[in-house]
Write a protein that holds these residues in place. Structure first.
Motif, PDB file in Angstrom:
ATOM      1  N   LEU A   1     -13.941 -14.165  -7.537  1.00  0.00           N
ATOM      2  CA  LEU A   1     -13.354 -12.868  -7.649  1.00  0.00           C
ATOM      3  C   LEU A   1     -13.908 -12.056  -8.969  1.00  0.00           C
ATOM      4  O   LEU A   1     -14.338 -12.774  -9.961  1.00  0.00           O
ATOM      5  CB  LEU A   1     -11.886 -12.941  -8.064  1.00  0.00           C
ATOM      6  N   GLN A   2     -13.964 -10.668  -9.005  1.00  0.00           N
ATOM      7  CA  GLN A   2     -14.665 -10.082  -9.748  1.00  0.00           C
ATOM      8  C   GLN A   2     -13.480  -8.908 -10.237  1.00  0.00           C
ATOM      9  O   GLN A   2     -12.685  -8.429  -9.434  1.00  0.00           O
ATOM     10  CB  GLN A   2     -16.013  -9.222  -9.583  1.00  0.00           C
ATOM     11  N   PRO A   3     -13.714  -8.339 -11.556  1.00  0.00           N
ATOM     12  CA  PRO A   3     -12.756  -7.357 -11.757  1.00  0.00           C
ATOM     13  C   PRO A   3     -12.909  -6.094 -10.967  1.00  0.00           C
ATOM     14  O   PRO A   3     -13.857  -5.803 -10.541  1.00  0.00           O
ATOM     15  CB  PRO A   3     -13.294  -6.835 -13.385  1.00  0.00           C
ATOM     16  N   GLY A   4     -11.760  -5.619 -10.583  1.00  0.00           N
ATOM     17  CA  GLY A   4     -11.520  -4.531  -9.561  1.00  0.00           C
ATOM     18  C   GLY A   4     -11.499  -5.046  -8.160  1.00  0.00           C
ATOM     19  O   GLY A   4     -11.096  -4.137  -7.431  1.00  0.00           O
ATOM     20  N   ASP A   5     -11.624  -6.317  -8.016  1.00  0.00           N
ATOM     21  CA  ASP A   5     -11.278  -6.856  -6.644  1.00  0.00           C
ATOM     22  C   ASP A   5      -9.745  -6.652  -5.925  1.00  0.00           C
ATOM     23  O   ASP A   5      -8.979  -6.953  -7.116  1.00  0.00           O
ATOM     24  CB  ASP A   5     -11.765  -8.314  -6.542  1.00  0.00           C
ATOM     25  N   GLU A   6      -9.580  -6.680  -4.924  1.00  0.00           N
ATOM     26  CA  GLU A   6      -8.091  -6.296  -4.523  1.00  0.00           C
ATOM     27  C   GLU A   6      -8.014  -7.574  -3.397  1.00  0.00           C
ATOM     28  O   GLU A   6      -8.743  -7.933  -2.571  1.00  0.00           O
ATOM     29  CB  GLU A   6      -8.056  -5.027  -3.702  1.00  0.00           C
ATOM     30  N   VAL A   7      -7.080  -8.470  -3.976  1.00  0.00           N
ATOM     31  CA  VAL A   7      -6.725  -9.541  -3.080  1.00  0.00           C
ATOM     32  C   VAL A   7      -5.352  -9.469  -2.488  1.00  0.00           C
ATOM     33  O   VAL A   7      -4.207  -8.866  -3.018  1.00  0.00           O
ATOM     34  CB  VAL A   7      -6.528 -10.720  -4.227  1.00  0.00           C
ATOM     35  N   GLU A   8      -5.187  -9.817  -1.136  1.00  0.00           N
ATOM     36  CA  GLU A   8      -4.123  -9.521  -0.371  1.00  0.00           C
ATOM     37  C   GLU A   8      -4.014 -11.046   0.463  1.00  0.00           C
ATOM     38  O   GLU A   8      -4.638 -11.343   0.901  1.00  0.00           O
ATOM     39  CB  GLU A   8      -4.150  -8.418   0.752  1.00  0.00           C
ATOM     40  N   LEU A   9      -2.604 -11.433   0.384  1.00  0.00           N
ATOM     41  CA  LEU A   9      -2.367 -12.946   0.948  1.00  0.00           C
ATOM     42  C   LEU A   9      -1.123 -12.337   1.909  1.00  0.00           C
ATOM     43  O   LEU A   9      -0.059 -11.605   1.317  1.00  0.00           O
ATOM     44  CB  LEU A   9      -1.827 -13.724  -0.167  1.00  0.00           C
ATOM     45  N   GLU A  10      -1.044 -12.742   2.903  1.00  0.00           N
ATOM     46  CA  GLU A  10      -0.134 -12.140   4.018  1.00  0.00           C
ATOM     47  C   GLU A  10       0.263 -13.339   4.702  1.00  0.00           C
ATOM     48  O   GLU A  10      -0.596 -14.115   5.275  1.00  0.00           O
ATOM     49  CB  GLU A  10      -0.727 -11.392   5.005  1.00  0.00           C
ATOM     50  N   VAL A  11       1.813 -13.458   4.774  1.00  0.00           N
ATOM     51  CA  VAL A  11       2.244 -14.556   5.512  1.00  0.00           C
ATOM     52  C   VAL A  11       3.147 -14.103   6.563  1.00  0.00           C
ATOM     53  O   VAL A  11       4.186 -13.170   6.211  1.00  0.00           O
ATOM     54  CB  VAL A  11       2.930 -15.509   4.427  1.00  0.00           C
ATOM     55  N   GLU A  12       3.055 -14.687   7.721  1.00  0.00           N
ATOM     56  CA  GLU A  12       3.914 -14.054   8.770  1.00  0.00           C
ATOM     57  C   GLU A  12       5.327 -14.010   8.538  1.00  0.00           C
ATOM     58  O   GLU A  12       5.899 -15.141   8.117  1.00  0.00           O
ATOM     59  CB  GLU A  12       3.724 -14.769  10.224  1.00  0.00           C
ATOM     60  N   GLY A  13       6.245 -12.958   8.704  1.00  0.00           N
ATOM     61  CA  GLY A  13       7.551 -13.096   8.543  1.00  0.00           C
ATOM     62  C   GLY A  13       8.174 -12.866   6.861  1.00  0.00           C
ATOM     63  O   GLY A  13       9.395 -12.598   6.681  1.00  0.00           O
ATOM     64  N   ILE A  14       6.912 -12.840   5.960  1.00  0.00           N
ATOM     65  CA  ILE A  14       7.306 -12.666   4.737  1.00  0.00           C
ATOM     66  C   ILE A  14       6.735 -11.145   4.068  1.00  0.00           C
ATOM     67  O   ILE A  14       7.400 -10.555   3.724  1.00  0.00           O
ATOM     68  CB  ILE A  14       7.000 -13.711   3.788  1.00  0.00           C
ATOM     69  N   GLY A  15       5.548 -11.168   4.499  1.00  0.00           N
ATOM     70  CA  GLY A  15       4.740  -9.851   4.334  1.00  0.00           C
ATOM     71  C   GLY A  15       3.609 -10.149   3.267  1.00  0.00           C
ATOM     72  O   GLY A  15       2.988 -11.216   3.416  1.00  0.00           O
ATOM     73  N   VAL A  16       3.000  -9.208   2.719  1.00  0.00           N
ATOM     74  CA  VAL A  16       1.879  -8.942   2.010  1.00  0.00           C
ATOM     75  C   VAL A  16       1.863  -9.117   0.574  1.00  0.00           C
ATOM     76  O   VAL A  16       2.771  -8.194   0.057  1.00  0.00           O
ATOM     77  CB  VAL A  16       0.806  -7.907   2.482  1.00  0.00           C
ATOM     78  N   LEU A  17       1.432  -9.826  -0.169  1.00  0.00           N
ATOM     79  CA  LEU A  17       1.317  -9.885  -1.405  1.00  0.00           C
ATOM     80  C   LEU A  17      -0.030  -9.417  -2.136  1.00  0.00           C
ATOM     81  O   LEU A  17      -0.977 -10.026  -1.823  1.00  0.00           O
ATOM     82  CB  LEU A  17       1.575 -11.441  -2.114  1.00  0.00           C
ATOM     83  N   GLY A  18      -0.189  -8.307  -2.528  1.00  0.00           N
ATOM     84  CA  GLY A  18      -1.187  -7.559  -3.197  1.00  0.00           C
ATOM     85  C   GLY A  18      -1.462  -7.635  -4.558  1.00  0.00           C
ATOM     86  O   GLY A  18      -0.585  -7.071  -5.283  1.00  0.00           O
ATOM     87  N   ASN A  19      -2.587  -7.798  -5.071  1.00  0.00           N
ATOM     88  CA  ASN A  19      -2.939  -7.751  -6.593  1.00  0.00           C
ATOM     89  C   ASN A  19      -4.408  -7.376  -6.776  1.00  0.00           C
ATOM     90  O   ASN A  19      -5.198  -7.719  -6.076  1.00  0.00           O
ATOM     91  CB  ASN A  19      -2.538  -9.083  -7.105  1.00  0.00           C
ATOM     92  N   ARG A  20      -4.520  -6.600  -7.745  1.00  0.00           N
ATOM     93  CA  ARG A  20      -6.009  -6.230  -8.224  1.00  0.00           C
ATOM     94  C   ARG A  20      -6.274  -6.803  -9.683  1.00  0.00           C
ATOM     95  O   ARG A  20      -5.482  -7.056 -10.363  1.00  0.00           O
ATOM     96  CB  ARG A  20      -5.887  -4.779  -8.256  1.00  0.00           C
ATOM     97  N   ILE A  21      -7.584  -7.245  -9.415  1.00  0.00           N
ATOM     98  CA  ILE A  21      -7.935  -7.986 -10.748  1.00  0.00           C
ATOM     99  C   ILE A  21      -8.320  -7.149 -11.909  1.00  0.00           C
ATOM    100  O   ILE A  21      -9.097  -6.168 -11.484  1.00  0.00           O
ATOM    101  CB  ILE A  21      -9.402  -8.671 -10.446  1.00  0.00           C
ATOM    102  N   ARG A  22      -7.594  -7.061 -13.104  1.00  0.00           N
ATOM    103  CA  ARG A  22      -7.916  -6.245 -14.177  1.00  0.00           C
ATOM    104  C   ARG A  22      -9.123  -6.666 -15.022  1.00  0.00           C
ATOM    105  O   ARG A  22      -9.561  -7.739 -15.196  1.00  0.00           O
ATOM    106  CB  ARG A  22      -6.667  -6.014 -15.150  1.00  0.00           C
TER     107      ARG A  22
END
Length: 266
Positions: A245-266
Motif C-alpha cells: 500500500l502507498q499513501p493515498g490508496d483507498e482500501v475497502e473490506l466488504e463482508v456479506e451482511g455487515i457492510g464495507v469498511l473503507g479507509n484511506r492511507i494518509r
C-alpha cells in the motif's frame, strides 16, 4: 445492527433501522451490553445525518487470532517457513494488539514511520457482549507493516510495532441472530481493484473455540475484540507480488451482511 455515532453526541451507540438511527440512552456500546439503555431510546435521526465511528472506540483489549488454514499455509510458503505446525491445529493462537489505535470507517490511516511495506488484512471481529458471549460481529482490518514485523519475529517475540499503529473496525456491529450461519463472503479492494476474496465459513477454529480460549484463566469484558485472523488470500503478503500500500490508496473490506469498511492511507 449497532454503531457509535459522532453526531449529535460523539460516541453514543445507535440502533440502525433501514435509513434511520435510534440513538440509545446508554453512553457506550459496552454499557448497552450490560443493561444500560435497553429500555430507553434517546432520539432518532436520519442515517445520512450521522457519521459512524468504530463500533468500539476504545476496547478493553484486542486479541487477534489466526484461524484460517489457507492464510497460514500461504504466508508460510511466501516467507520460507516449513508449513503449518501441528500445534496450530490444537491451539487457536492469538496476539494482543493495541486498543488505543482503533480507527473507524472512512478514517485516514497513518502510514507507519520506518516502514515501506504496508499491508491490509481482511478479517471479521467478534465483540464481546454480556456474560462473556459474543454481542456482535464487525469487519476488521489488521493493518501490518510487514518489514517491521519481519525483523521483530526473527527475535522470537511479537508482533509488536509491525501491528501497533492501527486496527480498523466497522462500519457497524451486527448481532449473531441477524447474520445466521456465518458463511459470509469477504472481499478486499484497493482503489477499486479486487485483491482478495474468501469466506468466513472457512475458519478452522470455531468462534466457540476462540471465545473459550480467550477466556481461559482470565475474564472477558464487554467490548473486548476478538479478530478471526486473515481469510485465505486476504492480504498482500500472501500474493507474493509486494504491491504494498502507498499513501493515498483507498482500501475497502466488504463482508456479506455487515457492510464495507473503507479507509484511506494518509
Amino acid at each position: 445492527m449497532f454503531s457509535p455515532l459522532e453526531n449529535p453526541v460523539r460516541g453514543w451507540p445507535g440502533r440502525i433501522e433501514d435509513d434511520r438511527v435510534i440513538q440509545l440512552a446508554a453512553q457506550t456500546l459496552e454499557a448497552f451490553f450490560t443493561g444500560g439503555g435497553h429500555a430507553r431510546e434517546h432520539a432518532e435521526y436520519r442515517l445520512d445525518e450521522v457519521r459512524l465511528l468504530a463500533p468500539v472506540v476504545r476496547p478493553p483489549s484486542v486479541r487477534d487470532f489466526y484461524a484460517f488454514e489457507e492464510h497460514v499455509r500461504n504466508a508460510a510458503k511466501v516467507t520460507g517457513r516449513p508449513g503449518v505446525p501441528d500445534e496450530w491445529y490444537e491451539i487457536p493462537a492469538f496476539y494482543f494488539s493495541n486498543p488505543a489505535a482503533i480507527y473507524g470507517p472512512d478514517e485516514e490511516i497513518p502510514y507507519p514511520e520506518g516502514s515501506e511495506a504496508l499491508d491490509y488484512e481482511l478479517e471479521v471481529a467478534a465483540v464481546i457482549g454480556a456474560e462473556g458471549g459474543i454481542g456482535g460481529f464487525t469487519v476488521m482490518n489488521d493493518w501490518s507493516a510487514r518489514d517491521l514485523q519481519r525483523r521483530e519475529m526473527k527475535i522470537g517475540l511479537g508482533p509488536a510495532k509491525g501491528k501497533d499503529f492501527a486496527t480498523s473496525l466497522g462500519p457497524v456491529l451486527v448481532t449473531p441472530d441477524e447474520l445466521g450461519d456465518l458463511r459470509l463472503e469477504m472481499v478486499a479492494r484497493i482503489n477499486g481493484e479486487e485483491r482478495s476474496r474468501g469466506n468466513l465459513g472457512d475458519m478452522y477454529h470455531s468462534w466457540e473455540a476462540i471465545v473459550a480460549h480467550a477466556a481461559r484463566n482470565t475474564e472477558l469484558l464487554p467490548g473486548d475484540v476478538l479478530g478471526s485472523g486473515t481469510v485465505g488470500t486476504g492480504c498482500i503478503l500472501e500474493h507474493g507480488d509486494e504491491r504494498w500500500l502507498q499513501p493515498g490508496d483507498e482500501v475497502e473490506l466488504e463482508v456479506e451482511g455487515i457492510g464495507v469498511l473503507g479507509n484511506r492511507i494518509r
